[in-house]
Scaffold this motif. Structure first.
Motif, PDB file in Angstrom:
ATOM      1  N   ASP A   3       0.851  -1.193   0.000  1.00  0.00           N
ATOM      2  CA  ASP A   3       0.000   0.000   0.000  1.00  0.00           C
ATOM      3  C   ASP A   3       0.885   1.241   0.000  1.00  0.00           C
ATOM      4  O   ASP A   3       2.110   1.134   0.060  1.00  0.00           O
ATOM      5  N   GLN A   4       0.270   2.407  -0.077  1.00  0.00           N
ATOM      6  CA  GLN A   4       0.985   3.670  -0.224  1.00  0.00           C
ATOM      7  C   GLN A   4       1.399   4.301   1.106  1.00  0.00           C
ATOM      8  O   GLN A   4       2.057   5.326   1.108  1.00  0.00           O
ATOM      9  N   ASP A   5       0.993   3.727   2.225  1.00  0.00           N
ATOM     10  CA  ASP A   5       1.275   4.303   3.539  1.00  0.00           C
ATOM     11  C   ASP A   5       2.561   3.713   4.105  1.00  0.00           C
ATOM     12  O   ASP A   5       2.643   2.507   4.307  1.00  0.00           O
ATOM     13  N   PRO A   6       3.570   4.548   4.402  1.00  0.00           N
ATOM     14  CA  PRO A   6       4.826   4.000   4.925  1.00  0.00           C
ATOM     15  C   PRO A   6       4.766   3.591   6.402  1.00  0.00           C
ATOM     16  O   PRO A   6       5.677   2.932   6.891  1.00  0.00           O
ATOM     17  N   ALA A   7       3.693   3.947   7.106  1.00  0.00           N
ATOM     18  CA  ALA A   7       3.602   3.641   8.540  1.00  0.00           C
ATOM     19  C   ALA A   7       3.507   2.137   8.777  1.00  0.00           C
ATOM     20  O   ALA A   7       2.783   1.422   8.078  1.00  0.00           O
ATOM     21  N   ALA A   8       4.233   1.669   9.779  1.00  0.00           N
ATOM     22  CA  ALA A   8       4.224   0.245  10.134  1.00  0.00           C
ATOM     23  C   ALA A   8       2.844  -0.162  10.649  1.00  0.00           C
ATOM     24  O   ALA A   8       2.160   0.632  11.289  1.00  0.00           O
ATOM     25  N   PRO A   9       2.428  -1.397  10.369  1.00  0.00           N
ATOM     26  CA  PRO A   9       1.114  -1.858  10.832  1.00  0.00           C
ATOM     27  C   PRO A   9       1.126  -2.229  12.309  1.00  0.00           C
ATOM     28  O   PRO A   9       1.883  -3.093  12.726  1.00  0.00           O
ATOM     29  N   GLY A  10       0.330  -1.552  13.101  1.00  0.00           N
ATOM     30  CA  GLY A  10       0.093  -1.847  14.508  1.00  0.00           C
ATOM     31  C   GLY A  10       1.009  -2.844  15.160  1.00  0.00           C
ATOM     32  O   GLY A  10       2.221  -2.723  15.129  1.00  0.00           O
ATOM     33  N   GLU A  11       0.451  -3.852  15.748  1.00  0.00           N
ATOM     34  CA  GLU A  11       1.206  -4.868  16.466  1.00  0.00           C
ATOM     35  C   GLU A  11       1.336  -6.143  15.643  1.00  0.00           C
ATOM     36  O   GLU A  11       0.978  -7.215  16.099  1.00  0.00           O
ATOM     37  N   LEU A  12       1.856  -6.026  14.436  1.00  0.00           N
ATOM     38  CA  LEU A  12       1.979  -7.218  13.595  1.00  0.00           C
ATOM     39  C   LEU A  12       3.029  -8.182  14.152  1.00  0.00           C
ATOM     40  O   LEU A  12       2.778  -9.370  14.274  1.00  0.00           O
ATOM     41  N   THR A  13       4.182  -7.661  14.498  1.00  0.00           N
ATOM     42  CA  THR A  13       5.249  -8.545  14.953  1.00  0.00           C
ATOM     43  C   THR A  13       5.459  -8.498  16.459  1.00  0.00           C
ATOM     44  O   THR A  13       6.223  -9.272  16.998  1.00  0.00           O
ATOM     45  N   ARG A  14       4.780  -7.622  17.147  1.00  0.00           N
ATOM     46  CA  ARG A  14       4.851  -7.583  18.614  1.00  0.00           C
ATOM     47  C   ARG A  14       3.440  -7.416  19.147  1.00  0.00           C
ATOM     48  O   ARG A  14       2.747  -6.473  18.802  1.00  0.00           O
ATOM     49  N   PRO A  15       3.010  -8.340  19.967  1.00  0.00           N
ATOM     50  CA  PRO A  15       1.629  -8.284  20.449  1.00  0.00           C
ATOM     51  C   PRO A  15       1.371  -7.090  21.356  1.00  0.00           C
ATOM     52  O   PRO A  15       2.250  -6.653  22.088  1.00  0.00           O
ATOM     53  N   ALA A  16       0.160  -6.577  21.289  1.00  0.00           N
ATOM     54  CA  ALA A  16      -0.270  -5.514  22.196  1.00  0.00           C
ATOM     55  C   ALA A  16      -0.480  -6.122  23.570  1.00  0.00           C
ATOM     56  O   ALA A  16      -0.671  -7.326  23.711  1.00  0.00           O
ATOM     57  N   GLY A  17      -0.456  -5.288  24.588  1.00  0.00           N
ATOM     58  CA  GLY A  17      -0.705  -5.794  25.936  1.00  0.00           C
ATOM     59  C   GLY A  17      -2.143  -6.270  26.071  1.00  0.00           C
ATOM     60  O   GLY A  17      -3.074  -5.591  25.663  1.00  0.00           O
ATOM     61  N   GLY A  18      -2.329  -7.453  26.602  1.00  0.00           N
ATOM     62  CA  GLY A  18      -3.674  -7.956  26.864  1.00  0.00           C
ATOM     63  C   GLY A  18      -4.340  -8.584  25.658  1.00  0.00           C
ATOM     64  O   GLY A  18      -3.838  -8.556  24.551  1.00  0.00           O
ATOM     65  N   GLU A  19      -5.501  -9.154  25.918  1.00  0.00           N
ATOM     66  CA  GLU A  19      -6.307  -9.808  24.890  1.00  0.00           C
ATOM     67  C   GLU A  19      -7.219  -8.795  24.212  1.00  0.00           C
ATOM     68  O   GLU A  19      -7.617  -7.802  24.823  1.00  0.00           O
ATOM     69  N   PRO A  20      -7.614  -9.037  22.955  1.00  0.00           N
ATOM     70  CA  PRO A  20      -8.568  -8.141  22.307  1.00  0.00           C
ATOM     71  C   PRO A  20      -9.928  -8.214  23.009  1.00  0.00           C
ATOM     72  O   PRO A  20     -10.295  -9.256  23.552  1.00  0.00           O
ATOM     73  N   ASP A  21     -10.635  -7.123  22.999  1.00  0.00           N
ATOM     74  CA  ASP A  21     -11.969  -7.061  23.599  1.00  0.00           C
ATOM     75  C   ASP A  21     -12.919  -7.918  22.763  1.00  0.00           C
ATOM     76  O   ASP A  21     -13.096  -7.681  21.578  1.00  0.00           O
ATOM     77  N   PRO A  22     -13.554  -8.953  23.354  1.00  0.00           N
ATOM     78  CA  PRO A  22     -14.416  -9.844  22.570  1.00  0.00           C
ATOM     79  C   PRO A  22     -15.661  -9.153  22.028  1.00  0.00           C
ATOM     80  O   PRO A  22     -16.317  -9.681  21.133  1.00  0.00           O
ATOM     81  N   TRP A  23     -15.987  -7.983  22.525  1.00  0.00           N
ATOM     82  CA  TRP A  23     -17.185  -7.270  22.069  1.00  0.00           C
ATOM     83  C   TRP A  23     -16.899  -6.309  20.933  1.00  0.00           C
ATOM     84  O   TRP A  23     -17.812  -5.747  20.348  1.00  0.00           O
ATOM     85  N   GLN A  24     -15.650  -6.101  20.604  1.00  0.00           N
ATOM     86  CA  GLN A  24     -15.282  -5.193  19.526  1.00  0.00           C
ATOM     87  C   GLN A  24     -15.245  -5.938  18.192  1.00  0.00           C
ATOM     88  O   GLN A  24     -14.894  -7.107  18.139  1.00  0.00           O
ATOM     89  N   GLU A  25     -15.602  -5.224  17.125  1.00  0.00           N
ATOM     90  CA  GLU A  25     -15.570  -5.833  15.790  1.00  0.00           C
ATOM     91  C   GLU A  25     -14.162  -5.909  15.226  1.00  0.00           C
ATOM     92  O   GLU A  25     -13.892  -6.694  14.343  1.00  0.00           O
ATOM     93  N   HIS A  26     -13.270  -5.081  15.711  1.00  0.00           N
ATOM     94  CA  HIS A  26     -11.919  -4.991  15.152  1.00  0.00           C
ATOM     95  C   HIS A  26     -10.886  -5.423  16.189  1.00  0.00           C
ATOM     96  O   HIS A  26     -11.190  -5.584  17.357  1.00  0.00           O
ATOM     97  N   GLY A  27      -9.651  -5.600  15.737  1.00  0.00           N
ATOM     98  CA  GLY A  27      -8.563  -5.859  16.657  1.00  0.00           C
ATOM     99  C   GLY A  27      -8.054  -7.284  16.682  1.00  0.00           C
ATOM    100  O   GLY A  27      -7.163  -7.606  17.461  1.00  0.00           O
ATOM    101  N   ARG A  28      -8.587  -8.155  15.834  1.00  0.00           N
ATOM    102  CA  ARG A  28      -8.138  -9.547  15.842  1.00  0.00           C
ATOM    103  C   ARG A  28      -7.348  -9.942  14.605  1.00  0.00           C
ATOM    104  O   ARG A  28      -6.748 -11.005  14.572  1.00  0.00           O
ATOM    105  N   GLY A  29      -7.357  -9.121  13.576  1.00  0.00           N
ATOM    106  CA  GLY A  29      -6.705  -9.478  12.315  1.00  0.00           C
ATOM    107  C   GLY A  29      -5.223  -9.737  12.451  1.00  0.00           C
ATOM    108  O   GLY A  29      -4.719 -10.766  12.000  1.00  0.00           O
ATOM    109  N   LEU A  30      -4.504  -8.814  13.083  1.00  0.00           N
ATOM    110  CA  LEU A  30      -3.066  -9.007  13.238  1.00  0.00           C
ATOM    111  C   LEU A  30      -2.762 -10.169  14.175  1.00  0.00           C
ATOM    112  O   LEU A  30      -1.782 -10.887  13.989  1.00  0.00           O
ATOM    113  N   LEU A  31      -3.622 -10.365  15.167  1.00  0.00           N
ATOM    114  CA  LEU A  31      -3.488 -11.518  16.060  1.00  0.00           C
ATOM    115  C   LEU A  31      -3.604 -12.821  15.270  1.00  0.00           C
ATOM    116  O   LEU A  31      -2.804 -13.745  15.441  1.00  0.00           O
ATOM    117  N   LEU A  32      -4.574 -12.901  14.371  1.00  0.00           N
ATOM    118  CA  LEU A  32      -4.727 -14.090  13.525  1.00  0.00           C
ATOM    119  C   LEU A  32      -3.503 -14.311  12.651  1.00  0.00           C
ATOM    120  O   LEU A  32      -3.022 -15.441  12.506  1.00  0.00           O
TER     121      LEU A  32
END
Length: 145
Positions: free
Chosen positions: A87-116
């Motif tokens: 893509d055209q954006d040079p910014a690194a993608p969130g927590e692709l190679t390093r996990p964020a602290g804690g588990e994703p919120d099960p009630w949110q629609e987003h936040g699991r893609g990079l985990l998968l």
């Protein structure tokens, strides 16, 4: 013997396709990966490849500004496959190679893609390109049953 022996894999094959910067790119990308893996009877898990490709493409569409096309690159190698989304954006993608602290919120629609992607791929990452970045994952060839 004509053709490949059953235990041999093709040396490599690659596809590079421009996709629209819209949600319509997701099912097209899934179909392209499924077709690429089936075309050469590749041993990587097609269902996992489709799922992770859909996540990469959806992230590129959702998290990058502009209307420039994104690019899907599929490399089939004897050891597995590598799928990249450029893509055209040079910014690194969130927590692709390093996990964020804690588990994703099960009630949110987003936040699991990079985990998968981290959980199901044999490796993943990102790298800068001339025009932005490439986010990628690899899947190993599944052992024959």
């Amino acid at each position: 013997m004509n053709g490949l022996a059953l235990h041999e894999r093709p040396a490599s094959a690659s596809w590079r396709v421009a996709l629209p910067h819209t949600a319509a790119a997701v099912p097209v990308a899934r179909a392209l990966v499924r077709t690429a893996l089936a075309e050469v009877e590749h041993g990587a898990d097609s269902d996992t490849a489709e799922l992770l490709t859909a996540e990469l493409v959806a992230n590129a569409v959702e998290h990058t500004a502009g209307s420039e096309p994104i690019e899907l690159v599929v490399h089939l190698l004897p050891s597995g496959c590598q799928v990249e989304v450029h893509d055209q954006d040079p910014a690194a993608p969130g927590e692709l190679t390093r996990p964020a602290g804690g588990e994703p919120d099960p009630w949110q629609e987003h936040g699991r893609g990079l985990l998968l992607i981290r959980a199901l791929s044999s490796s993943c990452g990102h790298r800068p390109t001339e025009k932005g970045k490439a986010v990628w994952f690899r899947l190993a060839v599944l052992p024959r049953s």
